[in-house]
Design a protein around this motif. Sequence first.
Motif: not given
Length: 237
Positions: A174-193
């Motif tokens: 649950e690494p994006t649970a505490a993040l807003d929509g923009t930052r949550g997607r940025q974090a997931m994009a980082l995992f993809r990278d």
Amino acid sequence: MSGETVLSVENATRHYRSGDSVVKALDGVSLSVRRGELVGIVGPSGSGKSTFLMIAGLLATPSSGAVWLAGERVNAPDVDLGRLRDFRRRHIGFVFQKANLIPFLTAAENIAIALEIDDVPAGPALEYAHYLLEALDLGHRSGNKPSRLSGGEQQRVAIARALANEPSLILADEPTAALDGTRGRQAMALFRDIAVKRDTAVVVVTHDPRAFDLFDRILTFEDGRIVSEKQRDTRSA
């Protein structure tokens, strides 16, 4: 993607007694994850997601079944616990819902300490920490303590810390649970990278549908089992 299998869990179960009944937290799960692959795990609370992550991360032992990591079986009955801890430290990076940074250390020091625990001298450890922060667009914040970082920045520091020992597998709960929509997607994009550019196997447990399109596969857990698997539509990637 190299195709090399990093994690292989074969018919894993995790059963325990609760009063007079047996709880099947995990009930015959088999899953392999390759280098360069980003895999999402979804499902309701109590479906077995976190139990699977604990077993994959060598923090819990399955009641039955086999766990292979980096080509080695790691849940044999006679496994040496000290050796298992070393193996986990070398091969697995963890990212949790909360960044869990040490409040009196700077961003760079929070990363360097993970290397120092692994006997890397302080100087080179701090130098590599700065390199990782630069790679994650946080070089300008390397001297800041957690209280001076935003939630998204703290999570990126936690991701950098997970990368410090160059693990072949990253597990995120649950690494994006505490993040807003923009930052949550940025974090997931980082995992993809990380998966693609570092040829790392990445497994993310999430309830967050905002970035499902970034995953190579999404597995749905229910009642301790995998009930469905959805492959990424590469035509729209």
